[in-house]
Design a protein around this motif. Structure first.
Motif, PDB file in Angstrom:
ATOM      1  N   ARG A   1       0.828  -1.197   0.000  1.00 12.18           N
ATOM      2  CA  ARG A   1       0.000   0.000   0.000  1.00 12.18           C
ATOM      3  C   ARG A   1       0.872   1.260   0.000  1.00 12.18           C
ATOM      4  NH1 ARG A   1      -3.633   0.329   4.735  1.00 12.18           N
ATOM      5  NH2 ARG A   1      -5.074   1.523   3.409  1.00 12.18           N
ATOM      6  N   PHE A   2       0.385   2.292  -0.706  1.00  8.96           N
ATOM      7  CA  PHE A   2       1.059   3.583  -0.773  1.00  8.96           C
ATOM      8  C   PHE A   2       0.049   4.686  -0.450  1.00  8.96           C
ATOM      9  CE2 PHE A   2       3.422   0.754  -3.495  1.00  8.96           C
ATOM     10  CZ  PHE A   2       4.756   1.071  -3.255  1.00  8.96           C
ATOM     11  N   PHE A   3       0.586   5.818  -0.020  1.00  9.13           N
ATOM     12  CA  PHE A   3      -0.264   6.956   0.345  1.00  9.13           C
ATOM     13  C   PHE A   3       0.156   8.180  -0.445  1.00  9.13           C
ATOM     14  CE2 PHE A   3      -1.086  10.737   2.998  1.00  9.13           C
ATOM     15  CZ  PHE A   3      -2.453  10.595   3.198  1.00  9.13           C
ATOM     16  N   LEU A   4      -0.848   8.957  -0.924  1.00  7.43           N
ATOM     17  CA  LEU A   4      -0.570  10.181  -1.651  1.00  7.43           C
ATOM     18  C   LEU A   4      -1.841  11.034  -1.706  1.00  7.43           C
ATOM     19  CD1 LEU A   4       1.131  12.030  -3.486  1.00  7.43           C
ATOM     20  CD2 LEU A   4       0.535  10.548  -5.415  1.00  7.43           C
ATOM     21  N   GLU A   5      -1.715  12.280  -1.305  1.00  8.96           N
ATOM     22  CA  GLU A   5      -2.827  13.245  -1.400  1.00  8.96           C
ATOM     23  C   GLU A   5      -4.108  12.737  -0.745  1.00  8.96           C
ATOM     24  OE1 GLU A   5      -3.070  16.318  -2.964  1.00  8.96           O
ATOM     25  OE2 GLU A   5      -0.936  16.431  -3.427  1.00  8.96           O
TER      26      GLU A   5
ATOM     27  N   VAL B   1       7.324   6.876  -7.488  1.00  9.83           N
ATOM     28  CA  VAL B   1       6.679   8.055  -8.090  1.00  9.83           C
ATOM     29  C   VAL B   1       5.432   7.620  -8.843  1.00  9.83           C
ATOM     30  CG1 VAL B   1       6.964   9.954  -9.742  1.00  9.83           C
ATOM     31  CG2 VAL B   1       8.876   9.264  -8.273  1.00  9.83           C
ATOM     32  N   MET B   2       4.364   8.393  -8.713  1.00  6.59           N
ATOM     33  CA  MET B   2       3.134   8.090  -9.437  1.00  6.59           C
ATOM     34  C   MET B   2       3.339   8.337 -10.920  1.00  6.59           C
ATOM     35  SD  MET B   2       0.063   6.981  -9.064  1.00  6.59           S
ATOM     36  CE  MET B   2      -0.749   7.314  -7.511  1.00  6.59           C
TER      37      MET B   2
ATOM     38  N   GLY C   1       3.807  12.204 -11.303  1.00  2.00           N
ATOM     39  CA  GLY C   1       5.094  12.776 -10.926  1.00  2.00           C
ATOM     40  C   GLY C   1       5.272  13.007  -9.438  1.00  2.00           C
ATOM     41  N   GLN C   2       4.215  12.803  -8.642  1.00  2.00           N
ATOM     42  CA  GLN C   2       4.324  13.023  -7.206  1.00  2.00           C
ATOM     43  C   GLN C   2       4.869  11.779  -6.494  1.00  2.00           C
ATOM     44  OE1 GLN C   2       1.229  15.221  -5.175  1.00  2.00           O
ATOM     45  NE2 GLN C   2       0.218  15.695  -7.114  1.00  2.00           N
TER      46      GLN C   2
END
Length: 347
Positions: A99-103, A146-147, A130-131
């Protein structure tokens, strides 16, 4: 149907049934005895009106429209999850389920190496390319996460309007026997697909070309194209998917058509050229999304109207689309995309 069954109307009928030698004036004993029953009957008639609206598909809403559609073998499209690609440190294995977390969103690594947003709907379609992704688990050697690109957009639960349109197509038997509408229906059933256009006999007998957009009304990714292909015709001509035996289906993406807009304006009092440009860009972007894959002409009159209705514009002139003062014709596979917007102050 029952709009005339008001409290007053019901009371009048009830009092008419009472003997004339009894006091029937308002607040009399008999009037007060009948009033509660009349009020309840009036409410019942209001509910009966609502029930009738929920019985028929053209006025039904929510779960009642679902039940009506189910009689025709249709189910409302549920919200789907966005699928993204990712870029990671070369040679580092990212196991499925990581699992990953972003925004404020969580993403889970799938068996195919793609990242699936855990939240269904369009919230997973945010501009994240790019985040940096933050892993929730320790992964030895992982230095880069990186996304990448949005491969399949998520979509919200289907609206009543959309479900009703599909219901009409089904009950009118417009999409049957692998006709054009049937292919369009099959393509748009695939999660992540927005709209589809069908081109029969495009490359000879038995061939069908299906051109699709994604759920954001943008060109489809190769992942989405392959998903549609697998659903409709995984083994060409063999009838292994939805397409019948002998049909050869080709699936392609729609393509962007860059649109340049230019105009001269006089800004409204207290507004600037920058204000006007931003407002015009927002309006035209919404217009292009609305007409994508529905209309094949960008009309100059539409652009004129949008500039005219802009609160930041006092007056305007010399509006042009791609440098010409006329309508712009799109091909059947093009999606309009707003490019450069040039706004100059009118002398």
């Amino acid at each position: 149907m029952f709009e005339n069954q008001t409290f007053e109307e019901i009371m009048e009928r009830m009092l008419d049934r009472v003997s004339a030698d009894i006091d029937k004036r308002e607040n009399s004993v008999i009037w007060n005895a009948l009033a509660p029953a009349a009020a309840e009957l009036a409410v019942s008639y209001i509910w009966l009106d609502q029930v009738l609206n929920l019985v028929y598909a053209d006025t039904a809403e929510g779960e009642y429209l679902d039940r009506r559609a189910a009689e025709a073998g249709l189910e409302r499209y549920q919200a789907s999850k966005a699928i993204w690609s990712g870029e990671f440190t070369e040679g580092v294995f990212i196991p499925a389920g990581t699992r990953f977390f972003l925004e404020d969103l969580y993403f889970t690594m799938q068996e195919n190496g793609k990242l699936e947003c855990e939240t269904a709907g369009t919230s997973g379609n945010a501009n994240l390319t790019g985040q940096t992704l933050l892993p929730l688990d320790t992964i030895p050697g992982l230095e880069k996460a990186v996304m990448g690109n949005l491969e399949i957009p998520g979509r919200d639960e289907e609206s009543d309007e959309s479900l009703y349109e599909r219901y009409l197509v089904r009950v009118r038997r417009e999409a049957v026997s692998a006709n054009q509408l049937h292919y369009k229906q099959w393509a748009e059933e695939v999660e992540g697909v927005g709209k589809a256009k069908i081109f029969p006999l495009w490359n000879g007998e038995g061939t069908v070309k299906i051109v699709i957009t994604n759920a954001k009304m943008e060109p489809a990714s190769q992942v989405l194209i392959e998903r549609v292909k697998q659903y409709i015709d995984p083994e060409p001509g063999k009838g292994e998917g939805m397409a019948p035996i002998g049909a050869y289906a080709t699936v392609e993406s729609a393509v962007w058509k860059d649109i340049q807009i230019s105009a001269k304006i006089i800004p409204a009092t207290g507004r600037t050229i920058a204000d006007a440009k931003q407002e015009i860009e927002e309006k035209i972007t919404l217009l292009f999304k609305e007409i994508a894959f529905k209309e094949s002409v960008i009309r100059l009159s539409q652009i004129n109207n949008m500039i005219y209705e802009s609160s930041s514009v006092s007056d305007y002139s010399e509006v042009a689309i791609n440098g010409e003062v006329k309508n712009l014709q799109l091909t059947e596979t093009e999606i309009p995309k707003l490019g450069q917007v040039t706004i100059i102050e009118q002398d």
